[in-house]
Motif scaffolding. Structure first.
Motif, short mmCIF file in Angstrom:
data_model
loop_
_atom_site.label_atom_id
_atom_site.label_comp_id
_atom_site.label_asym_id
_atom_site.label_seq_id
_atom_site.Cartn_x
_atom_site.Cartn_y
_atom_site.Cartn_z
N LEU A 45 21.49 -24.39 -18.85
CA LEU A 45 22.08 -25.69 -18.58
C LEU A 45 22.14 -26.02 -17.10
O LEU A 45 22.39 -25.15 -16.27
CB LEU A 45 23.51 -25.71 -19.15
N GLU A 46 21.93 -27.29 -16.80
CA GLU A 46 22.00 -27.75 -15.41
C GLU A 46 23.29 -28.53 -15.17
O GLU A 46 23.62 -29.44 -15.92
CB GLU A 46 20.80 -28.65 -15.09
N CYS A 47 24.00 -28.15 -14.13
CA CYS A 47 25.20 -28.85 -13.69
C CYS A 47 25.14 -28.96 -12.17
O CYS A 47 24.81 -27.99 -11.50
CB CYS A 47 26.46 -28.08 -14.09
N ASN A 48 25.48 -30.13 -11.65
CA ASN A 48 25.39 -30.34 -10.21
C ASN A 48 26.68 -30.82 -9.57
O ASN A 48 26.74 -30.96 -8.35
CB ASN A 48 24.25 -31.32 -9.91
N THR A 49 27.70 -31.08 -10.37
CA THR A 49 28.99 -31.52 -9.84
C THR A 49 30.10 -30.62 -10.38
O THR A 49 29.91 -29.91 -11.38
CB THR A 49 29.31 -32.97 -10.23
N ASP A 50 31.25 -30.69 -9.73
CA ASP A 50 32.38 -29.89 -10.20
C ASP A 50 32.77 -30.26 -11.63
O ASP A 50 33.02 -29.39 -12.46
CB ASP A 50 33.57 -30.02 -9.25
N LYS A 51 32.75 -31.54 -11.93
CA LYS A 51 33.14 -31.98 -13.27
C LYS A 51 32.12 -31.54 -14.33
O LYS A 51 32.50 -31.16 -15.44
CB LYS A 51 33.35 -33.48 -13.29
N GLU A 52 30.83 -31.57 -13.97
CA GLU A 52 29.81 -31.10 -14.91
C GLU A 52 29.97 -29.61 -15.19
O GLU A 52 29.93 -29.18 -16.35
CB GLU A 52 28.41 -31.37 -14.36
N PHE A 85 23.01 -19.53 -19.17
CA PHE A 85 22.91 -19.76 -17.74
C PHE A 85 23.31 -21.19 -17.41
O PHE A 85 22.84 -22.14 -18.03
CB PHE A 85 21.45 -19.52 -17.30
N VAL A 86 24.21 -21.32 -16.43
CA VAL A 86 24.65 -22.63 -15.97
C VAL A 86 24.41 -22.67 -14.46
O VAL A 86 25.07 -21.95 -13.70
CB VAL A 86 26.14 -22.89 -16.28
N GLY A 87 23.47 -23.50 -14.05
CA GLY A 87 23.14 -23.56 -12.63
C GLY A 87 22.81 -24.96 -12.18
O GLY A 87 22.64 -25.87 -12.99
N THR A 88 22.71 -25.10 -10.88
CA THR A 88 22.33 -26.38 -10.30
C THR A 88 20.82 -26.58 -10.42
O THR A 88 20.07 -25.64 -10.71
CB THR A 88 22.71 -26.42 -8.81
N ALA A 89 20.38 -27.80 -10.14
CA ALA A 89 18.95 -28.08 -10.14
C ALA A 89 18.22 -27.15 -9.19
O ALA A 89 17.13 -26.66 -9.49
CB ALA A 89 18.70 -29.55 -9.75
N GLU A 90 18.83 -26.85 -8.04
CA GLU A 90 18.22 -25.95 -7.05
C GLU A 90 18.01 -24.56 -7.62
O GLU A 90 16.98 -23.93 -7.39
CB GLU A 90 19.09 -25.88 -5.79
N SER A 91 18.97 -24.06 -8.37
CA SER A 91 18.86 -22.69 -8.91
C SER A 91 17.87 -22.60 -10.08
O SER A 91 17.48 -21.50 -10.46
CB SER A 91 20.23 -22.17 -9.36
#
Length: 167
Positions: free
Chosen positions: A115-122, A92-98
């Protein structure tokens, strides 16, 4: 991506398609599944973006997926889409919100696949590296994390324990 036609889902998946897809390796494909999401087909569908929309059963799509994404930047509370992905043992790859209500309890053995990703590059860096590392279709430790903390049985056990403590 699994999500119904709801403003936070629409905003998140449009952002992902516009900002992350161009940064991904060309053989990475995105499937968008969820009630009412077929409205995005004309706008988003491409050789690598497949807009399915409403389906009778999500199970086949979860089982087929290598990774589940949740680029959600707005909303409140815990996201059902996150619990569903965990219940299928998905990377699972999601934002902090998700990941609210999940990441803070995530055991160490799940941290490389939840995994947490919050930007396009992440997002792009993470998804490109996951593709190269050989993601599994199911991770037992993710399923166990869900079962032990978020399943109906886990909730019944926690509620029962709390009620017993109050006696």
């Amino acid at each position: 991506f699994v999500g119904a036609k709801y403003y936070a889902n629409i905003l998140g998946i449009k952002w992902f398609c516009e900002n992350v897809i161009p940064l991904l390796e060309p053989n990475i494909h995105l499937w968008i599944v969820g009630k009412g999401m077929e409205v995005l087909e004309d706008e988003l569908a491409s050789d690598v973006i497949h807009v399915v929309g409403t389906v009778d059963l999500l199970a086949g799509y979860y089982k087929y997926a290598d990774t589940v994404i949740a680029p959600i930047f707005d909303g409140a509370g815990m996201k059902v889409k996150t619990a569903e992905a965990l219940s299928y043992g998905k990377c699972f790859v999601g934002t902090a919100e998700s990941e609210i209500g999940y990441m803070e309890y995530c055991p160490d053995d799940c941290k490389g696949i939840f995994l947490e990703c919050n930007t396009d590059k992440e997002f792009a860096s993470t998804l490109n590296s996951l593709k190269d590392s050989g993601v599994q279709k199911e991770y037992q430790q993710i399923r166990s994390f869900f079962k032990d903390n978020y399943s109906l049985q886990a909730i019944e056990n926690k509620l029962g324990n709390t009620l017993n403590e109050l006696r």
